[in-house]
Design a protein around this motif. Structure first.
Motif, PDB file in Angstrom:
ATOM      1  N   UNK A  94       6.019  -2.332  -3.074  1.00 43.91           N
ATOM      2  CA  UNK A  94       5.319  -1.055  -3.204  1.00 43.91           C
ATOM      3  C   UNK A  94       4.550  -0.785  -1.914  1.00 43.91           C
ATOM      4  N   UNK A  95       4.766   0.385  -1.327  1.00 39.98           N
ATOM      5  CA  UNK A  95       4.096   0.728  -0.076  1.00 39.98           C
ATOM      6  C   UNK A  95       2.743   1.382  -0.346  1.00 39.98           C
ATOM      7  N   UNK A  96       1.843   1.253   0.622  1.00 37.25           N
ATOM      8  CA  UNK A  96       0.456   1.698   0.448  1.00 37.25           C
ATOM      9  C   UNK A  96       0.341   3.195   0.240  1.00 37.25           C
ATOM     10  N   UNK A  97       1.376   3.954   0.569  1.00 36.04           N
ATOM     11  CA  UNK A  97       1.351   5.408   0.368  1.00 36.04           C
ATOM     12  C   UNK A  97       1.520   5.797  -1.098  1.00 36.04           C
ATOM     13  N   UNK A  98       1.893   4.847  -1.972  1.00 40.77           N
ATOM     14  CA  UNK A  98       2.135   5.142  -3.397  1.00 40.77           C
ATOM     15  C   UNK A  98       0.859   4.880  -4.199  1.00 40.77           C
ATOM     16  N   UNK A  99      -0.134   5.735  -4.028  1.00 36.07           N
ATOM     17  CA  UNK A  99      -1.460   5.493  -4.600  1.00 36.07           C
ATOM     18  C   UNK A  99      -1.451   5.509  -6.125  1.00 36.07           C
ATOM     19  N   UNK A 100      -0.705   6.427  -6.724  1.00 37.36           N
ATOM     20  CA  UNK A 100      -0.704   6.496  -8.187  1.00 37.36           C
ATOM     21  C   UNK A 100      -0.001   5.295  -8.810  1.00 37.36           C
ATOM     22  N   UNK A 101       1.048   4.811  -8.184  1.00 30.72           N
ATOM     23  CA  UNK A 101       1.713   3.607  -8.693  1.00 30.72           C
ATOM     24  C   UNK A 101       0.774   2.408  -8.611  1.00 30.72           C
ATOM     25  N   UNK A 102       0.073   2.258  -7.498  1.00 33.05           N
ATOM     26  CA  UNK A 102      -0.863   1.138  -7.335  1.00 33.05           C
ATOM     27  C   UNK A 102      -1.978   1.233  -8.375  1.00 33.05           C
ATOM     28  N   UNK A 103      -2.467   2.449  -8.623  1.00 29.55           N
ATOM     29  CA  UNK A 103      -3.505   2.647  -9.643  1.00 29.55           C
ATOM     30  C   UNK A 103      -2.995   2.220 -11.018  1.00 29.55           C
ATOM     31  N   UNK A 104      -1.772   2.607 -11.370  1.00 33.66           N
ATOM     32  CA  UNK A 104      -1.239   2.276 -12.695  1.00 33.66           C
ATOM     33  C   UNK A 104      -0.983   0.779 -12.853  1.00 33.66           C
ATOM     34  N   UNK A 105      -0.604   0.092 -11.783  1.00 34.26           N
ATOM     35  CA  UNK A 105      -0.415  -1.354 -11.895  1.00 34.26           C
ATOM     36  C   UNK A 105      -1.690  -2.050 -12.376  1.00 34.26           C
ATOM     37  N   UNK A 106      -2.848  -1.534 -11.982  1.00 38.55           N
ATOM     38  CA  UNK A 106      -4.121  -2.130 -12.398  1.00 38.55           C
ATOM     39  C   UNK A 106      -4.491  -1.786 -13.835  1.00 38.55           C
ATOM     40  N   UNK A 107      -3.878  -0.739 -14.413  1.00 35.96           N
ATOM     41  CA  UNK A 107      -4.288  -0.233 -15.720  1.00 35.96           C
ATOM     42  C   UNK A 107      -3.260  -0.448 -16.823  1.00 35.96           C
ATOM     43  N   UNK A 108      -2.017  -0.672 -16.468  1.00 32.09           N
ATOM     44  CA  UNK A 108      -0.909  -0.775 -17.432  1.00 32.09           C
ATOM     45  C   UNK A 108      -1.085  -2.037 -18.280  1.00 32.09           C
ATOM     46  N   UNK A 109      -1.227  -1.872 -19.610  1.00 35.29           N
ATOM     47  CA  UNK A 109      -1.616  -2.988 -20.473  1.00 35.29           C
ATOM     48  C   UNK A 109      -0.815  -3.017 -21.759  1.00 35.29           C
ATOM     49  N   UNK A 110      -0.795  -4.206 -22.386  1.00 40.13           N
ATOM     50  CA  UNK A 110      -0.177  -4.364 -23.699  1.00 40.13           C
ATOM     51  C   UNK A 110      -1.068  -3.757 -24.776  1.00 40.13           C
TER      52      UNK A 110
ATOM     53  N   UNK B  56       5.779  -6.317 -28.916  1.00 43.01           N
ATOM     54  CA  UNK B  56       5.458  -6.202 -27.489  1.00 43.01           C
ATOM     55  C   UNK B  56       5.617  -4.746 -27.068  1.00 43.01           C
ATOM     56  N   UNK B  57       4.517  -4.003 -27.099  1.00 39.15           N
ATOM     57  CA  UNK B  57       4.549  -2.573 -26.797  1.00 39.15           C
ATOM     58  C   UNK B  57       3.441  -2.255 -25.796  1.00 39.15           C
ATOM     59  N   UNK B  58       3.773  -1.617 -24.674  1.00 41.00           N
ATOM     60  CA  UNK B  58       2.723  -1.178 -23.745  1.00 41.00           C
ATOM     61  C   UNK B  58       1.937   0.002 -24.316  1.00 41.00           C
ATOM     62  N   UNK B  59       0.681   0.098 -23.938  1.00 36.47           N
ATOM     63  CA  UNK B  59      -0.105   1.284 -24.276  1.00 36.47           C
ATOM     64  C   UNK B  59       0.485   2.477 -23.539  1.00 36.47           C
ATOM     65  N   UNK B  60       0.648   3.589 -24.261  1.00 33.69           N
ATOM     66  CA  UNK B  60       1.269   4.781 -23.668  1.00 33.69           C
ATOM     67  C   UNK B  60       0.254   5.580 -22.860  1.00 33.69           C
ATOM     68  N   UNK B  61      -0.343   4.918 -21.906  1.00 27.34           N
ATOM     69  CA  UNK B  61      -1.249   5.538 -20.943  1.00 27.34           C
ATOM     70  C   UNK B  61      -1.028   4.839 -19.599  1.00 27.34           C
ATOM     71  N   UNK B  62      -1.211   5.596 -18.522  1.00 27.16           N
ATOM     72  CA  UNK B  62      -1.066   5.018 -17.186  1.00 27.16           C
ATOM     73  C   UNK B  62       0.270   4.281 -17.047  1.00 27.16           C
ATOM     74  N   UNK B  63       1.330   4.928 -17.546  1.00 29.49           N
ATOM     75  CA  UNK B  63       2.636   4.262 -17.582  1.00 29.49           C
ATOM     76  C   UNK B  63       3.754   5.076 -16.942  1.00 29.49           C
ATOM     77  N   UNK B  64       3.446   6.134 -16.245  1.00 28.14           N
ATOM     78  CA  UNK B  64       4.494   7.043 -15.772  1.00 28.14           C
ATOM     79  C   UNK B  64       5.146   6.536 -14.483  1.00 28.14           C
TER      80      UNK B  64
END
Length: 415
Positions: free
Chosen positions: A356-372, A380-388
């Motif tokens: 993941x390149x540093x220009x992908x700010x929204x992807x980097x943000x979601x990696x920190x928030x994407x949770x079970x 095993x289901x992810x929360x349907x938030x911060x998952x796009x």
């Protein structure tokens, strides 16, 4: 073919059915544990030798999530070995069956795929002397129950193998926890039970997994998914976009009208896929919605005339897929198995096959928030938030970088 010394669980699996074995009174065997621990190899070899030594002119069932997975993971490596032992094996692809002759005995082995709830009808009405269910946790309970009910020949036995999943999984609750009540021999495997794995290979597998996947596939534990999904992801997995030419270009898309839409532009360079830049639009945050035509133009601006080899899109986004095709873009419907896609993405990130390149700010943000989802009742289901962005990355990983079905199937280790 050279054989290395077997571990104790492997020897038990190979010989449990023999009349001289202290385990010969069991009606079933369950083998679970770590990936690449040798359980599939030993179970499949044991199943065929038991069937040919114990029965003549009977029918047996080999069951997997799909028939193609069975052929790839079980039959392809096993048949050459059986033939080297003197078994005569004739496979009929059109009938999904295998006829085996050995020492005056002849038996037929039918292949079944237990992909979904409708699959139980495929096996209903048959009579078998034995059933082997490879990766049983990937099959619906209705199919497994129907397969077990078909074993009505005197002396018939049932064979299960799997990698662990959630402790709330029906198979763990109804078979493993009650193995003694069901007269089933339960054997647990670790990576150390496969002598064909070198220390270097073991270490590589241990590095690939983290979190729930490490505990399930390396430690062989039945544990619930909780916390961050990509719990290992930090700044070390982010880099500036590399300079120089790229060999291939792909866009991955998670489409949304009310929910956010996320597109990622990927470039292949030196065998590594880089997510170079992204488009992310949140209709709720912006206060208006975009049309399919608007999103097509956004995608064209993101790619800026680059020669795309594929545009990977959520298969449910039918109208957007049609709009892209009318534009002449090479659309591919994404592989959309959530859990296996997450596992594949984690593997590829940790092995640095995708970056993941540093220009992908929204992807980097979601990696920190994407949770079970802790409230998912053992599933095993992810929360349907911060998952796009997480979804568009998962689509890319499972469809372009690792385009194989049944990624959880047990793999063969040459000996």
């Amino acid at each position: 073919m050279k054989f290395l010394p077997f571990s104790y669980p492997q020897l038990q699996t190979l010989a449990w059915w023999c009349p001289s074995s202290p385990f010969s009174h069991y009606d079933a065997i369950i083998c679970d544990g770590a990936v690449r621990s040798g359980k599939t190899f030993c179970m499949s070899l044991s199943f065929f030798t038991w069937a040919m030594a114990s029965f003549h002119d009977q029918q047996f069932a080999l069951c997997g999530k799909t028939v193609s997975a069975l052929r790839r993971n079980l039959l392809s490596p096993l048949l050459p070995l059986l033939r080297s032992f003197g078994f005569l094996c004739v496979e009929s692809l059109s009938r999904n069956c295998l006829t085996v002759r050995f020492a005056g005995h002849r038996n037929t082995f039918y292949l079944f795929g237990g992909r979904d709830e409708s699959s139980h009808a495929l096996i209903q009405g048959a009579t078998f002397a034995g059933v082997l269910l490879d990766e049983v946790v990937l099959m619906p309970r209705s199919f497994v129950d129907q397969a077990c009910a078909r074993c009505s020949v005197p002396g018939s036995r049932i064979w299960f193998n799997c990698n662990p999943q959630s402790p709330s999984h029906w198979f763990y609750q109804h078979w493993i926890l009650h193995a003694r009540d069901r007269n089933a021999l339960y054997l647990h495997f670790s990576l150390d039970d496969n002598p064909a794995l070198s220390p270097t290979v073991r270490q590589r597998y241990q590095r690939l997994y983290s979190g729930v996947f490490y505990r399930r596939f390396i430690l062989g534990q039945w544990v619930a998914a909780q916390g961050r999904i990509y719990d290992f992801f930090d700044d070390s997995f982010v880099c500036p976009p590399p300079e120089g030419p790229f060999d291939q270009w792909v866009v991955s898309c998670d489409y949304g009208t009310v929910n956010p839409a996320s597109f990622g532009l990927w470039g292949l360079r030196g065998g590594i896929w880089y997510r170079l830049r992204e488009f992310y639009f949140d209709a709720r945050r912006e206060g208006f919605q975009k049309t399919d035509a608007d999103y097509v133009q956004d995608l064209l601006r993101l790619t800026d005339g680059l020669p795309l080899s594929a545009v990977v899109v959520d298969p449910s986004a039918a109208s957007f897929i049609e709009a892209l095709r009318r534009q002449g873009l090479p659309v591919r419907k994404a592989v959309n198995d959530v859990l296996s896609g997450i596992r594949i993405t984690a593997d590829l990130l940790k092995s640095r096959q995708i970056v993941i390149c540093s220009s992908c700010a929204d992807a980097i943000r979601e990696f920190d928030l994407y949770s079970w989802d802790d409230a998912a009742l053992g599933r095993d289901i992810p929360i349907k938030e911060n998952d796009h962005a997480m979804d568009d990355i998962r689509y890319f990983a499972a469809t372009i970088v690792h385009p194989h079905d049944d990624p959880f199937a047990a793999l063969w280790v040459e000996r």
